[in-house]
Design an enzyme around this catalytic site. Structure first.
Site, PDB file in Angstrom:
ATOM      1  N   LYS A  43      14.521 -27.054  28.788  1.00  0.00           N
ATOM      2  CA  LYS A  43      15.560 -27.474  27.855  1.00  0.00           C
ATOM      3  C   LYS A  43      15.148 -28.694  27.037  1.00  0.00           C
ATOM      4  O   LYS A  43      15.986 -29.325  26.403  1.00  0.00           O
ATOM      5  CB  LYS A  43      16.851 -27.756  28.625  1.00  0.00           C
ATOM      6  CG  LYS A  43      17.379 -26.516  29.358  1.00  0.00           C
ATOM      7  CD  LYS A  43      18.693 -26.794  30.066  1.00  0.00           C
ATOM      8  CE  LYS A  43      19.176 -25.543  30.804  1.00  0.00           C
ATOM      9  NZ  LYS A  43      20.487 -25.760  31.444  1.00  0.00           N
ATOM     10  N   PRO A  71      22.725 -25.516  25.749  1.00  0.00           N
ATOM     11  CA  PRO A  71      21.758 -24.500  25.336  1.00  0.00           C
ATOM     12  C   PRO A  71      20.754 -24.204  26.444  1.00  0.00           C
ATOM     13  O   PRO A  71      20.313 -25.097  27.169  1.00  0.00           O
ATOM     14  CB  PRO A  71      21.070 -25.149  24.130  1.00  0.00           C
ATOM     15  CG  PRO A  71      22.041 -26.168  23.633  1.00  0.00           C
ATOM     16  CD  PRO A  71      22.758 -26.669  24.838  1.00  0.00           C
ATOM     17  N   GLU A  72      20.403 -22.934  26.559  1.00  0.00           N
ATOM     18  CA  GLU A  72      19.427 -22.545  27.567  1.00  0.00           C
ATOM     19  C   GLU A  72      18.044 -22.413  26.922  1.00  0.00           C
ATOM     20  O   GLU A  72      17.877 -22.600  25.716  1.00  0.00           O
ATOM     21  CB  GLU A  72      19.896 -21.277  28.278  1.00  0.00           C
ATOM     22  CG  GLU A  72      21.298 -21.482  28.883  1.00  0.00           C
ATOM     23  CD  GLU A  72      21.668 -20.529  29.994  1.00  0.00           C
ATOM     24  OE1 GLU A  72      20.767 -20.039  30.691  1.00  0.00           O
ATOM     25  OE2 GLU A  72      22.872 -20.287  30.179  1.00  0.00           O
ATOM     26  N   ARG A  91       7.573 -33.139  35.888  1.00  0.00           N
ATOM     27  CA  ARG A  91       8.799 -33.093  36.705  1.00  0.00           C
ATOM     28  C   ARG A  91       9.538 -31.776  36.551  1.00  0.00           C
ATOM     29  O   ARG A  91      10.518 -31.531  37.274  1.00  0.00           O
ATOM     30  CB  ARG A  91       9.715 -34.254  36.329  1.00  0.00           C
ATOM     31  CG  ARG A  91       9.117 -35.634  36.603  1.00  0.00           C
ATOM     32  CD  ARG A  91      10.166 -36.723  36.508  1.00  0.00           C
ATOM     33  NE  ARG A  91      10.705 -36.880  35.168  1.00  0.00           N
ATOM     34  CZ  ARG A  91      10.215 -37.707  34.243  1.00  0.00           C
ATOM     35  NH1 ARG A  91       9.136 -38.430  34.511  1.00  0.00           N
ATOM     36  NH2 ARG A  91      10.779 -37.814  33.055  1.00  0.00           N
ATOM     37  N   ASN A 107      23.494 -21.821  33.162  1.00  0.00           N
ATOM     38  CA  ASN A 107      24.556 -21.152  33.900  1.00  0.00           C
ATOM     39  C   ASN A 107      24.638 -19.657  33.613  1.00  0.00           C
ATOM     40  O   ASN A 107      24.908 -18.852  34.498  1.00  0.00           O
ATOM     41  CB  ASN A 107      25.895 -21.824  33.582  1.00  0.00           C
ATOM     42  CG  ASN A 107      26.926 -21.564  34.647  1.00  0.00           C
ATOM     43  OD1 ASN A 107      26.616 -21.576  35.841  1.00  0.00           O
ATOM     44  ND2 ASN A 107      28.167 -21.309  34.245  1.00  0.00           N
ATOM     45  N   ARG A 111      28.531 -26.300  38.114  1.00  0.00           N
ATOM     46  CA  ARG A 111      28.966 -25.366  37.071  1.00  0.00           C
ATOM     47  C   ARG A 111      29.701 -24.204  37.720  1.00  0.00           C
ATOM     48  O   ARG A 111      29.551 -23.934  38.914  1.00  0.00           O
ATOM     49  CB  ARG A 111      27.774 -24.850  36.266  1.00  0.00           C
ATOM     50  CG  ARG A 111      26.947 -25.932  35.577  1.00  0.00           C
ATOM     51  CD  ARG A 111      27.716 -26.642  34.479  1.00  0.00           C
ATOM     52  NE  ARG A 111      28.132 -25.724  33.427  1.00  0.00           N
ATOM     53  CZ  ARG A 111      27.355 -25.316  32.423  1.00  0.00           C
ATOM     54  NH1 ARG A 111      26.102 -25.733  32.350  1.00  0.00           N
ATOM     55  NH2 ARG A 111      27.820 -24.509  31.493  1.00  0.00           N
TER      56      ARG A 111
END
Length: 292
Positions: A52, A2-3, A148, A189, A282
Site C-alpha cells: 500500500k 485502497p488496496e 518491513r 479487507n 476491520r
C-alpha cells in the site's frame, strides 16, 4: 483504504504521465513545504509500488513515499483541460481552462481543499489530499520501509515462501494474518474476505492449521485477483457463473463481490446468510455454509 492494485495503477500512471521529465512540487496546504522543496524541479525517474506504499523516485536519488491510509486520494488533471477527480475513487471529470507558463509547465487551477502536495509538469498536474504518510526519503530509507513489508503478489520479486514461513508457524487466524502487511503486502479487507471465500477457507483457521495444500492456491488466487484489479481498476471477485449478467463485465455492479458488505444477505453459492464480525480492526465477512 485502497488496496494493493490501486497503488500499482498509480505507480504506472505516474510513470506514464510524469516519468522522464522535470516536476514542480509545492505544498498548497503548507504541511509538506520542506519535502516539496527537496524534489521541486527534479526529474521523476520512476514510480514504484510495494503493498500500500507508493514510491516516486527522482534523479536526486530521493523518493517521495506516500501511504494513502483511510482517507488519502490523488486527483489528476491533464493539459487538454480535463480534470480527472478522485483517484483511486472514480468521481467523474470536469472541464477547466488551462494556461502554460513561460517554461511550458501547465498552470493548474487554484487548489481545492487541503492539498498536501501538488506535482506539475508540462502535461498536467497531480494533487494529493489526506494521506496518512507523505515524506521524502533516501534510497536506504526506502529499502528499510520495504524490508518491513511482506511479499507483494504484484511485484516480480515476490516470494510467497516468506509469507508461508510466518503463516505456517502462527496460531493467529488466517483472517487476521492476511491483514498484516508484514505477512503479505497489499491485501486489505476486501481481498482478505473474498479470497478466503473463493478458497472455501474458514477465516478463523489458524495459520499453522492451514496447510500448504490450501496456502498455495490461496496465494495464486490472490495474485490473479490483484492483477485483475490492476487491469480493470476495481475489484471483481465473483465468477461468471455467479453473476446475473456475466456479459456486462467489466463494469462495476452490485454483484461484483461474494461476501463483503453483504451481512445477512444470501450467499451467491449456497444461500446461507452472510456473517460478519470484527477481526484485526476491520469487519470480516464470510459464509458459514461455504466456509464452515
Amino acid at each position: 483504504m485502497p488496496e494493493g492494485h490501486t497503488l500499482h495503477r498509480l505507480a504506472a500512471h505516474f510513470d506514464k504521465t510524469f516519468g522522464g521529465g522535470a516536476v514542480r512540487a509545492t505544498s498548497p496546504q503548507g504541511r509538506f513545504a520542506d519535502g516539496a522543496a527537496r524534489i521541486d524541479g527534479r526529474v521523476l525517474v520512476e514510480g514504484e509500488a510495494h503493498g500500500k506504499h507508493l514510491f516516486l523516485g527522482f534523479d536526486s536519488g530521493e523518493w517521495l513515499r506516500v501511504h494513502l491510509g483511510l482517507y488519502g486520494a490523488w486527483s489528476f488533471g491533464d493539459a487538454d483541460g480535463e480534470r480527472h477527480l478522485g483517484a483511486p475513487r472514480a468521481m467523474g471529470t470536469e472541464r477547466v481552462e488551462l494556461n502554460r507558463d513561460g517554461d511550458g509547465f501547465v498552470v493548474p487551477p487554484t487548489p481545492v481543499g487541503a492539498v498536501r502536495v501538488r506535482l506539475v509538469n508540462t502535461g498536467g498536474w497531480a494533487d494529493l489530499r489526506g494521506p496518512s504518510a507523505c515524506e521524502v526519503i533516501t534510497t536506504d530509507e526506502k529499502r528499510a520501509v520495504q524490508a518491513r513489508l511482506g511479499p507483494d503478489p504484484l511485484r516480480p520479486d515476490a516470494d510467497p515462501e516468506r509469507a508461508w514461513h510466518v503463516i505456517n508457524r502462527s496460531r493467529t487466524t488466517i483472517g487476521a494474518l492476511l491483514m498484516r502487511q508484514d505477512v503479505i503486502a497489499g491485501i486489505g479487507n476486501i481481498y482478505r474476505a473474498e479470497s478466503l471465500f473463493r478458497a472455501g477457507i474458514d477465516p478463523m483457521t489458524s495459520g499453522r492449521d492451514l496447510g500448504r495444500e490450501r496456502w498455495e492456491p490461496l496465494w495464486e488466487d490472490l495474485t490473479d485477483l490483484l492483477r485483475d484489479g490492476v487491469r480493470d481498476g476495481y475489484i471483481i471477485t465473483t465468477r461468471p457463473e455467479h453473476r446475473p449478467d456475466p456479459d456486462a463485465y467489466p463494469v462495476p455492479r452490485p454483484d461484483t463481490l461474494y461476501v463483503c458488505y453483504r451481512t445477512g444477505e444470501p450467499c451467491r453459492v449456497c444461500a446461507s446468510p452472510i456473517a460478519a464480525t470484527e477481526l484485526a480492526g476491520r469487519t470480516l465477512y464470510w459464509c458459514p455454509g461455504c466456509q464452515g
